[in-house]
Write a protein that holds these residues in place. Sequence first.
Motif, short mmCIF file in Angstrom:
data_model
loop_
_atom_site.label_atom_id
_atom_site.label_comp_id
_atom_site.label_asym_id
_atom_site.label_seq_id
_atom_site.Cartn_x
_atom_site.Cartn_y
_atom_site.Cartn_z
N LYS A 113 0.82 -1.23 0.00
CA LYS A 113 0.00 0.00 0.00
C LYS A 113 0.84 1.27 0.00
CE LYS A 113 -3.97 -2.13 2.30
NZ LYS A 113 -4.79 -2.20 3.55
N GLY A 114 2.17 1.11 -0.02
CA GLY A 114 3.02 2.29 -0.16
C GLY A 114 3.99 2.58 0.95
N ALA A 115 3.95 1.84 2.06
CA ALA A 115 4.93 2.06 3.13
C ALA A 115 6.31 1.64 2.63
CB ALA A 115 4.54 1.28 4.37
N LYS A 116 7.35 2.38 3.02
CA LYS A 116 8.71 2.07 2.61
C LYS A 116 9.29 0.99 3.53
CE LYS A 116 8.78 5.23 -0.60
NZ LYS A 116 7.42 5.78 -0.42
N LEU A 117 9.99 0.02 2.95
CA LEU A 117 10.53 -1.11 3.69
C LEU A 117 11.97 -0.82 4.14
CD1 LEU A 117 10.22 -4.03 4.71
CD2 LEU A 117 10.96 -4.81 2.44
N ILE A 118 12.20 -0.90 5.46
CA ILE A 118 13.49 -0.61 6.05
C ILE A 118 13.95 -1.82 6.88
CG2 ILE A 118 14.77 0.90 7.62
CD1 ILE A 118 13.83 2.37 5.16
N SER A 178 25.62 -22.97 17.11
CA SER A 178 24.46 -23.03 16.24
C SER A 178 24.12 -21.61 15.78
CB SER A 178 23.27 -23.65 16.97
OG SER A 178 22.91 -22.86 18.10
N ILE A 179 23.14 -21.51 14.88
CA ILE A 179 22.71 -20.20 14.41
C ILE A 179 21.19 -20.09 14.53
CG2 ILE A 179 24.64 -20.00 12.80
CD1 ILE A 179 22.66 -20.66 10.54
N ARG A 180 20.70 -18.85 14.43
CA ARG A 180 19.26 -18.63 14.36
C ARG A 180 18.98 -17.61 13.26
NH1 ARG A 180 18.26 -13.80 17.07
NH2 ARG A 180 19.93 -13.10 18.47
N SER A 181 17.75 -17.57 12.79
CA SER A 181 17.39 -16.67 11.69
C SER A 181 17.68 -15.22 12.05
CB SER A 181 15.90 -16.83 11.36
OG SER A 181 15.61 -18.15 10.99
N GLY A 182 18.26 -14.49 11.10
CA GLY A 182 18.56 -13.09 11.31
C GLY A 182 17.55 -12.18 10.64
N CYS A 183 17.77 -10.90 10.78
CA CYS A 183 16.86 -9.92 10.20
C CYS A 183 16.70 -10.10 8.70
CB CYS A 183 17.38 -8.52 10.52
SG CYS A 183 16.37 -7.17 9.91
N GLY A 184 17.83 -10.37 8.01
CA GLY A 184 17.78 -10.52 6.57
C GLY A 184 16.88 -11.65 6.10
N ALA A 185 16.77 -12.70 6.90
CA ALA A 185 15.91 -13.83 6.53
C ALA A 185 14.44 -13.41 6.52
CB ALA A 185 16.13 -14.99 7.50
N PHE A 186 14.06 -12.60 7.54
CA PHE A 186 12.66 -12.14 7.60
C PHE A 186 12.38 -11.11 6.52
CE2 PHE A 186 13.68 -13.34 12.06
CZ PHE A 186 12.83 -14.44 12.14
N VAL A 187 13.34 -10.23 6.29
CA VAL A 187 13.17 -9.20 5.28
C VAL A 187 12.99 -9.82 3.90
CG1 VAL A 187 14.34 -7.30 4.07
CG2 VAL A 187 14.38 -7.40 6.56
N SER A 188 13.73 -10.90 3.63
CA SER A 188 13.65 -11.53 2.31
C SER A 188 12.25 -12.04 2.01
CB SER A 188 14.67 -12.66 2.20
OG SER A 188 14.36 -13.72 3.09
N MET A 189 11.52 -12.49 3.02
CA MET A 189 10.13 -12.93 2.80
C MET A 189 9.27 -11.77 2.30
SD MET A 189 9.16 -15.57 5.87
CE MET A 189 9.42 -14.42 7.22
N ILE A 190 9.45 -10.61 2.92
CA ILE A 190 8.65 -9.44 2.54
C ILE A 190 9.06 -8.93 1.16
CG2 ILE A 190 8.00 -7.09 3.22
CD1 ILE A 190 8.57 -7.94 6.13
N GLU A 191 10.37 -8.95 0.88
CA GLU A 191 10.85 -8.53 -0.43
C GLU A 191 10.29 -9.43 -1.53
OE1 GLU A 191 15.21 -6.53 0.40
OE2 GLU A 191 15.08 -8.72 0.20
N ALA A 206 7.59 -11.29 -1.47
CA ALA A 206 6.13 -11.19 -1.59
C ALA A 206 5.69 -9.87 -2.23
CB ALA A 206 5.49 -11.33 -0.21
N THR A 207 6.46 -8.82 -2.03
CA THR A 207 6.05 -7.49 -2.51
C THR A 207 6.76 -7.04 -3.77
OG1 THR A 207 7.72 -6.35 -1.17
CG2 THR A 207 5.56 -6.76 -0.14
N GLY A 208 7.92 -7.64 -4.06
CA GLY A 208 8.72 -7.16 -5.17
C GLY A 208 9.46 -5.88 -4.86
N LYS A 209 9.50 -5.48 -3.58
CA LYS A 209 10.17 -4.26 -3.14
C LYS A 209 11.45 -4.62 -2.39
CE LYS A 209 6.53 -1.75 -4.34
NZ LYS A 209 6.56 -0.77 -5.45
N LYS A 210 12.50 -3.87 -2.61
CA LYS A 210 13.76 -4.10 -1.92
C LYS A 210 13.86 -3.22 -0.68
CE LYS A 210 15.98 -7.25 -4.22
NZ LYS A 210 16.38 -8.51 -3.54
N ALA A 211 14.34 -3.80 0.41
CA ALA A 211 14.50 -3.04 1.65
C ALA A 211 15.76 -2.19 1.61
CB ALA A 211 14.57 -4.00 2.84
#
Length: 272
Positions: free
Chosen positions: A138-143, A157-170, A172-177
């Motif tokens: 709807k127009g909000a900018k992704l940061i 061990s490792i756990r999911s980072g911010c980039g992993a969650f951001v990639s889902m939104i990118e 789905a929306t076709g927008k780059k953070a």
Amino acid sequence: MKKNIGFLIDMDGVIYRGGELIAGAREFIQMLLREDYPFLFLTNNSQRNCRDVVAKLKRMGIEVEEKHIFTCAIATARYLASQKPGGTAYVIGEGGLLTALHQNGYSIVDDDPDFVVIGEGRTIMLESVDKAINMVLKGAKLIATNLDPYCPSSNDSIRSGCGAFVSMIELATGKKAFSAGKPSPVMMRLAKAELSTRSFNTIMIGDTMETDILGGVQMGFKTVLTLTGSTKMDDLEHYAYGPDHIIRSIHDLLDGESFDKIANGEMALALG
């Protein structure tokens, strides 16, 4: 008298690994404090606020002040405040990010935000991600506070980072953070300003080539790679850039000759 060089120091993999302090870390920070070298701990973890980070370090035996902590959450909040003062944000993240946004004049909202801001979180729900997706459409900018795909955890061990969650939104929306965290010049420049140093006398100490070292190289900082974290000696052949200095661990910088070579910009210090 404050020295004319300053240090930006990554934390996980440099000062500690998981919950264990790396040998020499306490003594190195004590030396910087004693000799009045300006320094900041520079972290891509947006979960904790500065007070929380200070408390964690104190439990490990390192006593510093909140002024010594600079997080990607702070960099993100300051960037947003410079772009749109008094704006609004829908946030997926935790206390460190929320605190930084509030301190920089931002309101946290659940509808029609100016920005969707993604940070680390251990309890991120798919419902929140879906909501963020629709806001971006709807127009909000992704940061993003950072684009690290994973974070180190305990027991190697490792756990999911911010980039992993951001990639889902990118996806789905076709927008780059847009990311303000390391290696972004946004965070590196803001941190350097806190030290009041010039690029050539700012020293970045880190364990990760893609964030710490790349960020330092792009800014013209002196860079020191320590091998106690995510990067090993054999990994260096895969990068088109490299650190100015390589050390086994932060303990190596307790040696006066090695420290002076790095501080004075002399010949690269590397492992034999």
